[in-house]
Design a protein around this motif. Sequence first.
Motif, PDB file in Angstrom:
ATOM      1  N   PRO A  87       0.806  -1.236   0.000  1.00 39.99           N
ATOM      2  CA  PRO A  87       0.000   0.000   0.000  1.00 39.99           C
ATOM      3  C   PRO A  87       0.831   1.275   0.000  1.00 39.99           C
ATOM      4  CG  PRO A  87      -0.933  -1.596   1.525  1.00 39.99           C
ATOM      5  CD  PRO A  87       0.393  -2.148   1.099  1.00 39.99           C
ATOM      6  N   ALA A  88       1.862   1.338   0.834  1.00 37.98           N
ATOM      7  CA  ALA A  88       2.685   2.555   0.901  1.00 37.98           C
ATOM      8  C   ALA A  88       3.425   2.786  -0.411  1.00 37.98           C
ATOM      9  CB  ALA A  88       3.679   2.465   2.057  1.00 37.98           C
ATOM     10  N   VAL A  89       3.932   1.718  -1.022  1.00 34.88           N
ATOM     11  CA  VAL A  89       4.634   1.851  -2.301  1.00 34.88           C
ATOM     12  C   VAL A  89       3.667   2.344  -3.375  1.00 34.88           C
ATOM     13  CG1 VAL A  89       5.820   0.604  -4.140  1.00 34.88           C
ATOM     14  CG2 VAL A  89       6.368   0.117  -1.751  1.00 34.88           C
ATOM     15  N   ALA A  90       2.472   1.759  -3.425  1.00 31.94           N
ATOM     16  CA  ALA A  90       1.492   2.147  -4.440  1.00 31.94           C
ATOM     17  C   ALA A  90       1.061   3.603  -4.268  1.00 31.94           C
ATOM     18  CB  ALA A  90       0.282   1.219  -4.365  1.00 31.94           C
TER      19      ALA A  90
ATOM     20  N   VAL B  59      -2.432  -3.342   8.339  1.00 31.50           N
ATOM     21  CA  VAL B  59      -1.384  -2.517   8.937  1.00 31.50           C
ATOM     22  C   VAL B  59      -0.626  -1.757   7.843  1.00 31.50           C
ATOM     23  CG1 VAL B  59       0.739  -2.532  10.310  1.00 31.50           C
ATOM     24  CG2 VAL B  59      -1.160  -4.034  10.935  1.00 31.50           C
ATOM     25  N   GLY B  60      -0.455  -2.401   6.686  1.00 28.72           N
ATOM     26  CA  GLY B  60       0.195  -1.738   5.566  1.00 28.72           C
ATOM     27  C   GLY B  60      -0.573  -0.521   5.080  1.00 28.72           C
ATOM     28  N   LEU B  61      -1.894  -0.603   5.101  1.00 29.73           N
ATOM     29  CA  LEU B  61      -2.717   0.555   4.726  1.00 29.73           C
ATOM     30  C   LEU B  61      -2.508   1.704   5.701  1.00 29.73           C
ATOM     31  CD1 LEU B  61      -6.006  -1.321   3.741  1.00 29.73           C
ATOM     32  CD2 LEU B  61      -4.516  -0.044   2.201  1.00 29.73           C
ATOM     33  N   TRP B  62      -2.349   1.381   6.972  1.00 27.75           N
ATOM     34  CA  TRP B  62      -2.069   2.411   7.968  1.00 27.75           C
ATOM     35  C   TRP B  62      -0.694   3.023   7.721  1.00 27.75           C
ATOM     36  CZ3 TRP B  62      -4.882   4.391  12.161  1.00 27.75           C
ATOM     37  CH2 TRP B  62      -6.161   3.841  12.325  1.00 27.75           C
TER      38      TRP B  62
ATOM     39  N   VAL C  25      10.168   0.306   2.837  1.00 26.39           N
ATOM     40  CA  VAL C  25       9.669   1.630   2.439  1.00 26.39           C
ATOM     41  C   VAL C  25      10.751   2.696   2.606  1.00 26.39           C
ATOM     42  CG1 VAL C  25       8.003   3.432   2.979  1.00 26.39           C
ATOM     43  CG2 VAL C  25       7.271   1.058   2.914  1.00 26.39           C
ATOM     44  N   ILE C  26      11.419   2.717   3.759  1.00 21.34           N
ATOM     45  CA  ILE C  26      12.465   3.715   3.990  1.00 21.34           C
ATOM     46  C   ILE C  26      13.613   3.510   3.010  1.00 21.34           C
ATOM     47  CG2 ILE C  26      14.167   4.580   5.621  1.00 21.34           C
ATOM     48  CD1 ILE C  26      12.282   3.925   7.880  1.00 21.34           C
ATOM     49  N   LEU C  27      13.996   2.249   2.784  1.00 22.82           N
ATOM     50  CA  LEU C  27      15.090   1.962   1.855  1.00 22.82           C
ATOM     51  C   LEU C  27      14.730   2.426   0.445  1.00 22.82           C
ATOM     52  CD1 LEU C  27      17.824   0.671   1.281  1.00 22.82           C
ATOM     53  CD2 LEU C  27      16.638  -1.515   0.934  1.00 22.82           C
TER      54      LEU C  27
END
Length: 293
Positions: A97-100, A161-164, A204-206
């Motif tokens: 989710p965060a990547v998208a 949790v990924g959506l959060w 995500v940070i990487l």
Amino acid sequence: MSVWEAVLLGVVQGLTEFLPISSTAHLLVARKLLGHAHPEDAFTVVIQLGTLAAVFVYFRADVARLLAGLWSDVRSRTLASTPDSRTGWLIVLGTVPAVAVGFALQKWLKATFFNLPSIAVVSIAFALLMAAAEWWSARRLRLGLAAKVEADLTWREALWVGLWQACALMPGGSRSGTTISGGLFAGLTRATAARFSFLLSLPVILGAGLKELLDEYKKLAAPKPDEPVSLFASGDAVAALAVGTVVSAAVGYLAIAFLMRFLQFHTMTVFVVYRLALAAVILTLLAAGVVGG
């Protein structure tokens, strides 16, 4: 940027990346107060690679097992064949989710939320959601429902949790704050939610840090007049980035150790209060004209 400013920002990043109070919000406020012309530039993202290193070091044994489990699954063409590989795939799923959202909405997010009024509003909103998550966790306990540990995590909960985590792309949201809140809503123990949150932050940070570094190299080769100067434009700029990153790594390691122990015995209430106070300070500074939006 001077070396002492880089040290200060490294301390701010290290302290706030893993405490549920939003590192990006604090960096933007600090850089506004320091008078930086472009506080939203790549430095604010790239310095997170220091705290990424802190996660790798603190959870080095866990990361090694998870990577070995994933590699074993890839080689054998299986899925979740061991507990470690299962957790690894859950992290992969939770990263989507965060990547998208970051890929699709990066420019819109920076244009809309990388300003002090938005940070104050987002900080308040997620402070209330953190309080609601703690209330939900306490309610489950009163009802006699057992809190879940990592082995109980399902694919649906990892995605939840990924959506959060995707919400943390808004400064003021806080990656640890949003994901731990999501974990509590999913019925996880605080310690489990925090551990999964930290491991979930790695890809995500990487990815975000490396992308910004690549963009800075491209900018160095073909600078545009309407963009901030590249982080690699001078030796002093590179030195400031290196100093800030190293300091954030050292301080970030201590922050992880503190929060993992803290959440074993305490709720996130103190951070809810802090976030509301932070929003009040930002709004006061804006109203007094001390900083601009």
